[in-house]
Design a protein around this motif. Structure first.
Motif, PDB file in Angstrom:
ATOM      1  N   TYR A  67       9.463  -4.665   9.853  1.00 49.31           N
ATOM      2  CA  TYR A  67      10.136  -5.538   8.888  1.00 49.31           C
ATOM      3  C   TYR A  67       9.925  -6.995   9.292  1.00 49.31           C
ATOM      4  CZ  TYR A  67      12.331  -1.594   6.597  1.00 49.31           C
ATOM      5  OH  TYR A  67      12.543  -0.444   5.879  1.00 49.31           O
ATOM      6  N   THR A  68       8.659  -7.393   9.261  1.00 46.30           N
ATOM      7  CA  THR A  68       8.272  -8.768   9.562  1.00 46.30           C
ATOM      8  C   THR A  68       7.361  -9.257   8.449  1.00 46.30           C
ATOM      9  OG1 THR A  68       6.299  -8.074  10.793  1.00 46.30           O
ATOM     10  CG2 THR A  68       8.372  -8.301  12.043  1.00 46.30           C
ATOM     11  N   ASP A  69       7.032 -10.553   8.490  1.00 52.62           N
ATOM     12  CA  ASP A  69       6.119 -11.100   7.483  1.00 52.62           C
ATOM     13  C   ASP A  69       4.771 -10.386   7.537  1.00 52.62           C
ATOM     14  OD1 ASP A  69       8.059 -12.831   6.715  1.00 52.62           O
ATOM     15  OD2 ASP A  69       7.281 -14.561   7.813  1.00 52.62           O
ATOM     16  N   ASP A  70       4.266 -10.143   8.752  1.00 53.25           N
ATOM     17  CA  ASP A  70       2.983  -9.441   8.887  1.00 53.25           C
ATOM     18  C   ASP A  70       3.085  -8.010   8.391  1.00 53.25           C
ATOM     19  OD1 ASP A  70       1.847 -11.690   9.908  1.00 53.25           O
ATOM     20  OD2 ASP A  70       1.814 -11.027  11.991  1.00 53.25           O
ATOM     21  N   GLY A  71       4.252  -7.377   8.649  1.00 52.78           N
ATOM     22  CA  GLY A  71       4.437  -6.006   8.187  1.00 52.78           C
ATOM     23  C   GLY A  71       4.425  -5.913   6.679  1.00 52.78           C
ATOM     24  N   TYR A  72       5.153  -6.813   6.017  1.00 53.60           N
ATOM     25  CA  TYR A  72       5.166  -6.836   4.551  1.00 53.60           C
ATOM     26  C   TYR A  72       3.766  -7.117   4.002  1.00 53.60           C
ATOM     27  CZ  TYR A  72      10.251  -6.646   4.072  1.00 53.60           C
ATOM     28  OH  TYR A  72      11.564  -6.250   4.090  1.00 53.60           O
ATOM     29  N   PHE A  73       3.056  -8.020   4.668  1.00 52.66           N
ATOM     30  CA  PHE A  73       1.717  -8.385   4.223  1.00 52.66           C
ATOM     31  C   PHE A  73       0.781  -7.181   4.279  1.00 52.66           C
ATOM     32  CE2 PHE A  73      -2.497 -10.338   5.399  1.00 52.66           C
ATOM     33  CZ  PHE A  73      -2.753 -10.884   4.158  1.00 52.66           C
ATOM     34  N   GLN A  74       0.834  -6.427   5.377  1.00 51.78           N
ATOM     35  CA  GLN A  74      -0.040  -5.260   5.509  1.00 51.78           C
ATOM     36  C   GLN A  74       0.327  -4.164   4.507  1.00 51.78           C
ATOM     37  OE1 GLN A  74      -1.288  -4.292   9.797  1.00 51.78           O
ATOM     38  NE2 GLN A  74       0.579  -5.511  10.107  1.00 51.78           N
ATOM     39  N   LEU A  75       1.628  -3.956   4.294  1.00 53.85           N
ATOM     40  CA  LEU A  75       2.058  -2.949   3.327  1.00 53.85           C
ATOM     41  C   LEU A  75       1.571  -3.307   1.932  1.00 53.85           C
ATOM     42  CD1 LEU A  75       3.666  -0.422   2.612  1.00 53.85           C
ATOM     43  CD2 LEU A  75       5.716  -1.850   2.438  1.00 53.85           C
ATOM     44  N   ARG A  76       1.645  -4.581   1.622  1.00 49.37           N
ATOM     45  CA  ARG A  76       1.180  -5.004   0.290  1.00 49.37           C
ATOM     46  C   ARG A  76      -0.320  -4.778   0.141  1.00 49.37           C
ATOM     47  NH1 ARG A  76       2.607 -10.706  -2.750  1.00 49.37           N
ATOM     48  NH2 ARG A  76       1.793 -10.106  -4.779  1.00 49.37           N
ATOM     49  N   ILE A  77      -1.068  -5.059   1.192  1.00 46.28           N
ATOM     50  CA  ILE A  77      -2.517  -4.821   1.141  1.00 46.28           C
ATOM     51  C   ILE A  77      -2.796  -3.340   0.922  1.00 46.28           C
ATOM     52  CG2 ILE A  77      -4.591  -4.737   2.591  1.00 46.28           C
ATOM     53  CD1 ILE A  77      -3.795  -7.425   3.723  1.00 46.28           C
ATOM     54  N   LEU A  78      -2.073  -2.486   1.640  1.00 47.99           N
ATOM     55  CA  LEU A  78      -2.297  -1.043   1.515  1.00 47.99           C
ATOM     56  C   LEU A  78      -2.018  -0.564   0.098  1.00 47.99           C
ATOM     57  CD1 LEU A  78      -2.975   1.572   3.079  1.00 47.99           C
ATOM     58  CD2 LEU A  78      -0.522   1.827   3.514  1.00 47.99           C
ATOM     59  N   GLU A  79      -1.020  -1.148  -0.555  1.00 45.54           N
ATOM     60  CA  GLU A  79      -0.625  -0.675  -1.875  1.00 45.54           C
ATOM     61  C   GLU A  79      -1.399  -1.340  -3.005  1.00 45.54           C
ATOM     62  OE1 GLU A  79       3.563  -1.272  -2.045  1.00 45.54           O
ATOM     63  OE2 GLU A  79       4.008   0.510  -0.850  1.00 45.54           O
ATOM     64  N   PRO A 107     -13.133  -1.845  -0.201  1.00 41.87           N
ATOM     65  CA  PRO A 107     -13.687  -1.284   1.045  1.00 41.87           C
ATOM     66  C   PRO A 107     -12.925  -1.813   2.252  1.00 41.87           C
ATOM     67  CG  PRO A 107     -15.157  -2.966   0.141  1.00 41.87           C
ATOM     68  CD  PRO A 107     -14.109  -2.718  -0.901  1.00 41.87           C
ATOM     69  N   LEU A 108     -12.879  -1.014   3.316  1.00 42.58           N
ATOM     70  CA  LEU A 108     -12.132  -1.394   4.510  1.00 42.58           C
ATOM     71  C   LEU A 108     -12.664  -2.683   5.123  1.00 42.58           C
ATOM     72  CD1 LEU A 108      -9.867  -0.623   6.478  1.00 42.58           C
ATOM     73  CD2 LEU A 108     -11.548   0.707   7.773  1.00 42.58           C
ATOM     74  N   CYS A 142      -6.190   5.919   4.709  1.00 42.47           N
ATOM     75  CA  CYS A 142      -5.707   5.780   3.327  1.00 42.47           C
ATOM     76  C   CYS A 142      -6.666   4.935   2.502  1.00 42.47           C
ATOM     77  CB  CYS A 142      -4.313   5.155   3.315  1.00 42.47           C
ATOM     78  SG  CYS A 142      -3.020   6.216   4.014  1.00 42.47           S
ATOM     79  N   ILE A 143      -7.177   3.857   3.097  1.00 43.16           N
ATOM     80  CA  ILE A 143      -8.137   3.012   2.380  1.00 43.16           C
ATOM     81  C   ILE A 143      -9.448   3.766   2.172  1.00 43.16           C
ATOM     82  CG2 ILE A 143      -9.509   0.904   2.520  1.00 43.16           C
ATOM     83  CD1 ILE A 143      -6.575   0.440   1.846  1.00 43.16           C
ATOM     84  N   GLY A 144      -9.873   4.488   3.205  1.00 43.46           N
ATOM     85  CA  GLY A 144     -11.115   5.258   3.074  1.00 43.46           C
ATOM     86  C   GLY A 144     -11.035   6.291   1.962  1.00 43.46           C
ATOM     87  N   LEU A 145      -9.864   6.886   1.781  1.00 44.42           N
ATOM     88  CA  LEU A 145      -9.669   7.888   0.727  1.00 44.42           C
ATOM     89  C   LEU A 145      -9.262   7.252  -0.605  1.00 44.42           C
ATOM     90  CD1 LEU A 145      -7.728  10.546   2.826  1.00 44.42           C
ATOM     91  CD2 LEU A 145      -9.973  10.882   1.788  1.00 44.42           C
ATOM     92  N   GLN A 146      -9.005   5.912  -0.587  1.00 41.09           N
ATOM     93  CA  GLN A 146      -8.558   5.185  -1.779  1.00 41.09           C
ATOM     94  C   GLN A 146      -7.303   5.841  -2.372  1.00 41.09           C
ATOM     95  OE1 GLN A 146     -12.132   5.007  -4.250  1.00 41.09           O
ATOM     96  NE2 GLN A 146     -12.707   3.051  -3.320  1.00 41.09           N
TER      97      GLN A 146
END
Length: 645
Positions: free
Chosen positions: A608-620, A626-627, A585-589
């Protein structure tokens, strides 16, 4: 006789005592010119006149019923001539503090002067409503700790039915009782602080019907309205009882002072709908308002202690296996079950969840003007305190007429009012309802309902009090069925309306429409499989130079091999990891709507953890980065990097 405030009572009852105390102090410390720390002698005789109580500061001494009172006064020092004929030679007004002690129990007794001193500043700060009436200072930040301390003090060894607040047990420990009575519709409860004869309902035998009796009840009797609770049907009998228990625990001294001021006063009535405070309130009215604020905010925290509530809510959420159409329904049903466990209303459980930081509860138990609104889902951090996605029609119409920036966004067809939300006007987010009872209504699409923060405008609740008081408890049930926008809350766009993600996405959607490529059109044409969707994006997305995306370019961007990328584009049987999908997803932006679609089709989701929310926010939020930069952030946070390095 009724006194308008406590200082008027002190003025009337103890003026002679204050005058004598000030006279003794002046005789010992004033030489006719000024005051001295040591004893001095004045050549002129001095009288004290016009003693006026300006303000009071009251403290509990911590010993039985002993009370310390700082009486802040102004008085005239009158100097008499030396001759045989006594005439006034001079007059000046000075300010004094007379320190009293007294016993406060069924009246003010054994009042004594402990010390008198001059106030060198010549005036006093305005009297504080809490200082003068023994209402304790309680900050919002202290509420949870105070509620926990109360629960531990009175409930630690109680036997519970589910987790219903054991109010009968608590009242026995507090040596008070509760009865039901037919009170005025606008009053949900009363606490009597004097023995009083009242009418109340009583059951003489368990199998007999209730009968109304008229008897004297002792001080400390709580009377509950048989028909109405706090905030009407929004509240519950248990919360109402807890509210009155808070009064008896924290405001008993205040009740004593009220009974001093009016010998006919015997109770404090608590209104179903709380009063809006104003600067025109008297000192007593402000003290009563603060006592009500404290009880209203402490009661639900006592009835639903934070640790127990979170444990129960988590358990109800995890044990919910009922098939639902929307994710938000899991939380809504968990809140329903949690409310049953605590014996409170569903809205009280919702408010408690929001108080404890579960902002997703904002999206549950909502109603439009005509129908129930299915719950919405969004990222927890997308809303701050006093923010919401929901807005009633009346507030929406008002904004159209008073807020030009908001009106422009609507008139440009960037946003549309939908159910009880203001949503990006794009087929990805809005549609005509296909439900019979909502025929002709514009509603959210399934995608929008699961991603409200992507498409719904954020609003701020502004309470009708100029921000001087905390109405948090009253506003968090906004748009619940039993409540309306007229209660205590006004809704307005956030100050950074133009910077909202929803506004930015609306502008992006308009540009796509101008190019004949709406987001919905792209989504509609995507295959149902992960491999097919990935292949479609590879064909659609262009490199920086405008040329088509290649497997080699994706390999460079993600660290995955060309062969593996080629296999992912055509082989649906490959199990792809969460980290790999995120890297693609990041590679395709890919914008958030497409990255979420990729995650769903790959049968992956962030935990549904702090790390999970953190990664989802980064993805969005960082999908244009760049990766390599994203992986640096992940590694610094102790999270496994995406792709292959």
């Amino acid at each position: 006789m009724a006194y308008k405030d406590f200082k008027s009572y002190i003025q009337d009852k103890y003026c002679d005592l204050l005058t004598t105390a000030i006279k003794e102090y002046v005789d010992n410390h004033h030489d006719g010119i000024g005051f001295h720390d040591f004893n001095v002698l004045s050549l002129l005789k001095q009288k004290i006149e016009n003693v006026e109580v300006k303000s009071l500061v009251c403290h509990e001494a911590g010993i039985g019923d002993l009370l310390r009172i700082e009486v802040r006064t102004a008085a005239d020092i009158v100097e008499m001539s030396l001759g045989t004929k006594k005439i006034e030679a001079g007059r000046k007004t000075r300010w004094f503090i007379v320190h009293l002690t007294a016993e406060l129990n069924q009246g003010l007794h054994d009042v004594k002067v402990q010390k008198t001193e001059e106030n060198y500043f010549g005036s006093f700060d305005p009297e504080g409503a809490l200082d003068a009436y023994l209402v304790p200072y309680i900050r919002t930040a202290d509420l949870e700790d105070l509620a926990d301390a109360f629960f531990e003090k009175y409930c630690d060894d109680a036997i519970f039915d589910r987790w219903v607040f054991p109010y009968s047990y608590v009242m026995r420990k507090m040596h008070i009782q509760a009865v039901e009575s037919t009170l005025p519709d606008n009053v949900f409860g009363r606490t009597y602080f004097k023995p009083t004869t009242i009418k109340y309902w009583y059951k003489f035998w368990p199998t007999h019907p209730e009968a109304e009796v008229e008897k004297e009840v002792p001080a400390g009797t709580i009377v509950i309205n048989k028909e109405h609770y706090f905030l009407g049907n929004y509240g519950s009998a248990i919360n109402t009882i807890a509210h009155e228990l808070v009064h008896w625990e924290f405001h008993r001294r205040f009740f004593e002072i009220l009974s001093l001021l009016d010998e006919n006063a015997n109770q404090l009535s608590c209104e179903v709908t709380p009063e809006i405070p104003s600067d025109n309130m008297t000192g007593i009215e402000k003290a009563i308002w603060w006592a009500e604020w404290q009880a209203n905010n402490l009661a639900p925290r006592i009835v639903m202690p934070r640790e127990i509530f979170l444990d129960v809510l988590t358990q109800c959420y995890e044990d919910n296996f009922t098939p639902v159409h929307y994710k938000g329904q899991y939380l809504e049903e968990a809140l329903e079950k949690t409310a049953q466990m605590f014996g409170v209303s569903r809205y009280e459980a919702k408010v408690r969840a929001i108080q404890l930081g579960i902002m997703e509860a904002e999206g549950t138990m909502l109603y439009s003007e005509r129908f129930y609104v299915y719950p919405i889902s969004f990222r927890r951090w997308s809303l701050s305190k006093n923010q919401t996605f929901a807005i009633d029609r009346k507030s929406y119409d008002k904004l159209l007429n008073t807020n030009k920036e908001f009106a422009d966004l609507i008139h440009q067809d960037l946003f549309i009012y939908d159910e009880c939300f203001v949503v990006i006007n794009d087929p990805l987010y809005v549609k005509m309802s296909d439900t019979p009872h909502m025929e002709g209504e514009i509603v959210l699409t399934d995608y929008a309902r699961e991603n409200a923060d992507e498409c719904c405008m954020i609003f701020e609740r502004e309470y009708k009090n100029d921000g001087k008081f905390d109405y948090e408890y009253y506003g968090q049930c906004y748009l619940s069925k039993e409540l309306t926008e007229d209660l205590l809350v006004e809704t307005k766009p956030t100050a950074d309306l133009a910077e909202q993600n929803a506004t930015q996405r609306a502008n992006a959607a308009r540009k796509l429409k101008e190019e004949g490529k709406s987001l919905m059109a792209i989504m509609r044409n995507l295959p149902s499989s992960f491999s097919g969707t990935f292949d479609s994006h590879m064909k659609r997305v262009k490199k920086e130079n405008g040329k088509k995306m290649t497997n080699l370019e994706m390999s460079i961007r993600t660290g995955l091999s060309e062969d593996y990328i080629a296999s992912l584009r055509k082989d649906e049987s490959i199990n792809v990891s969460l980290q790999t999908v995120s890297a693609l997803c990041i590679g395709l932006q890919l914008p958030p709507c497409f990255s979420k679609d990729m995650l769903n089709k790959s049968r992956n989701s962030f935990p549904y953890t702090d790390d999970g929310y953190f990664q989802l926010r980064i993805l969005e939020e960082m999908y244009m980065e760049p990766l390599s930069s994203i992986n640096e952030v992940l590694v610094e946070s102790g999270i496994k990097p995406w792709g292959k390095n």
